[in-house]
Motif scaffolding. Structure first.
Motif, mmCIF file in Angstrom:
data_model
loop_
_atom_site.group_PDB
_atom_site.id
_atom_site.type_symbol
_atom_site.label_atom_id
_atom_site.label_comp_id
_atom_site.label_asym_id
_atom_site.label_seq_id
_atom_site.Cartn_x
_atom_site.Cartn_y
_atom_site.Cartn_z
ATOM 1 N N UNK A 63 0.838 -1.195 0.000
ATOM 2 C CA UNK A 63 0.000 0.000 0.000
ATOM 3 C C UNK A 63 0.871 1.242 0.000
ATOM 4 N N UNK A 64 0.589 2.144 -0.921
ATOM 5 C CA UNK A 64 1.258 3.438 -0.994
ATOM 6 C C UNK A 64 0.240 4.506 -0.617
ATOM 7 N N UNK A 65 0.622 5.427 0.277
ATOM 8 C CA UNK A 65 -0.267 6.518 0.673
ATOM 9 C C UNK A 65 0.464 7.843 0.523
ATOM 10 N N UNK A 66 -0.240 8.844 0.010
ATOM 11 C CA UNK A 66 0.327 10.188 -0.158
ATOM 12 C C UNK A 66 -0.735 11.217 0.216
ATOM 13 N N UNK A 67 -0.273 12.440 0.462
ATOM 14 C CA UNK A 67 -1.169 13.567 0.704
ATOM 15 C C UNK A 67 -0.840 14.631 -0.332
ATOM 16 N N UNK A 68 -1.769 14.850 -1.252
ATOM 17 C CA UNK A 68 -1.607 15.894 -2.254
ATOM 18 C C UNK A 68 -2.166 17.212 -1.735
ATOM 19 N N UNK A 69 -1.572 18.317 -2.166
ATOM 20 C CA UNK A 69 -2.021 19.633 -1.704
ATOM 21 C C UNK A 69 -2.322 20.527 -2.892
ATOM 22 N N UNK A 98 2.220 9.694 -6.230
ATOM 23 C CA UNK A 98 2.166 8.239 -6.359
ATOM 24 C C UNK A 98 3.053 7.752 -7.498
ATOM 25 N N UNK A 99 2.986 8.448 -8.626
ATOM 26 C CA UNK A 99 3.815 8.062 -9.774
ATOM 27 C C UNK A 99 5.295 8.202 -9.432
ATOM 28 N N UNK A 100 5.651 9.273 -8.717
ATOM 29 C CA UNK A 100 7.047 9.448 -8.325
ATOM 30 C C UNK A 100 7.504 8.329 -7.399
ATOM 31 N N UNK A 101 6.633 7.875 -6.508
ATOM 32 C CA UNK A 101 6.994 6.770 -5.619
ATOM 33 C C UNK A 101 7.152 5.465 -6.384
ATOM 34 N N UNK A 102 6.260 5.222 -7.344
ATOM 35 C CA UNK A 102 6.268 3.952 -8.057
ATOM 36 C C UNK A 102 7.337 3.881 -9.143
ATOM 37 N N UNK A 136 -9.108 7.990 -3.697
ATOM 38 C CA UNK A 136 -9.092 9.221 -2.918
ATOM 39 C C UNK A 136 -9.785 8.900 -1.602
ATOM 40 N N UNK A 137 -9.015 8.872 -0.521
ATOM 41 C CA UNK A 137 -9.552 8.474 0.785
ATOM 42 C C UNK A 137 -10.374 9.604 1.413
ATOM 43 N N UNK A 149 -5.632 16.289 -0.094
ATOM 44 C CA UNK A 149 -6.303 15.065 -0.538
ATOM 45 C C UNK A 149 -5.415 13.881 -0.189
ATOM 46 N N UNK A 150 -5.964 12.941 0.565
ATOM 47 C CA UNK A 150 -5.214 11.734 0.934
ATOM 48 C C UNK A 150 -5.574 10.636 -0.058
ATOM 49 N N UNK A 151 -4.567 10.106 -0.745
ATOM 50 C CA UNK A 151 -4.759 9.072 -1.759
ATOM 51 C C UNK A 151 -4.055 7.797 -1.336
ATOM 52 N N UNK A 152 -4.594 6.674 -1.804
ATOM 53 C CA UNK A 152 -4.018 5.368 -1.504
ATOM 54 C C UNK A 152 -4.031 4.521 -2.772
#
Length: 173
Positions: A63-69, A98-102, A136-137, A149-152
């Motif tokens: 699971x990858x989680x990020x917070x976009x602003x 997310x793309x940067x993490x993956x 979008x959580x 925005x918290x995304x998973x």
């Protein structure tokens, strides 16, 4: 020289020598066959051919989680439009993260210096990928017009052989 070769070939063809060589070859081939069967057993390392083991051993979820602003733009016509644009910007920022993490980030940098000072400094970043299944959580309004925005993104991996492969949403193994 020819007589020596004939003498050697006559010695090699003696029944005693042939029987010894045949026994050694037979023993060697039996060992190789036994080793090949042992290498494919279900108890071997890595469980390469083991389909009877529980699926939880051969499947994992990462699971990858990020917070976009995002920021409300000043040139929006209404307050509602500004909030919607900030939400969309926050979600897009989350997708980018997310793309940067993956997939990682391609960075291209250029700097021009002269006489001990930096005259020009340019840093460009680029990333690109397909995202499927990002959720979008929640979306929250913060102070100063900032929206978060918290995304998973959950990726299912299946072990096939000794390699973990990502699985699609419709794949069952």
């Amino acid at each position: 020289m020819n007589q020596w070769l004939m003498h050697l070939s006559l010695q090699l063809l003696t029944p005693k020598w042939r029987d010894g060589v045949m026994k050694k070859l037979l023993a060697l081939s039996a060992c190789l066959i036994a080793l090949s069967f042992l290498g494919c057993s279900t108890g071997g390392p890595g469980g390469v051919l083991d389909s009877s083991v529980q699926s939880s051993v051969n499947e994992k979820v990462v699971t990858f989680q990020v917070v976009g602003k995002g920021l409300e733009p000043e040139n929006a016509l209404t307050k509602g439009e500004a909030r919607l644009m900030a939400e969309r910007a926050a979600i897009a920022d989350g997708y980018r993260q997310l793309v940067e993490k993956l997939r990682g980030v391609y960075v291209q940098a250029y700097m021009k210096a002269g006489r001990g000072t930096v005259d020009q400094d340019i840093i460009e970043t680029h990333t690109q990928s397909w995202l499927r299944g990002a959720e979008v959580m929640d979306i929250t309004q913060k102070e100063y017009g900032i929206t978060a925005a918290r995304l998973r993104l959950r990726i299912n991996f299946s072990k096939q052989g000794m390699i973990w492969w990502p699985m699609g949403l419709s794949d069952k193994g």
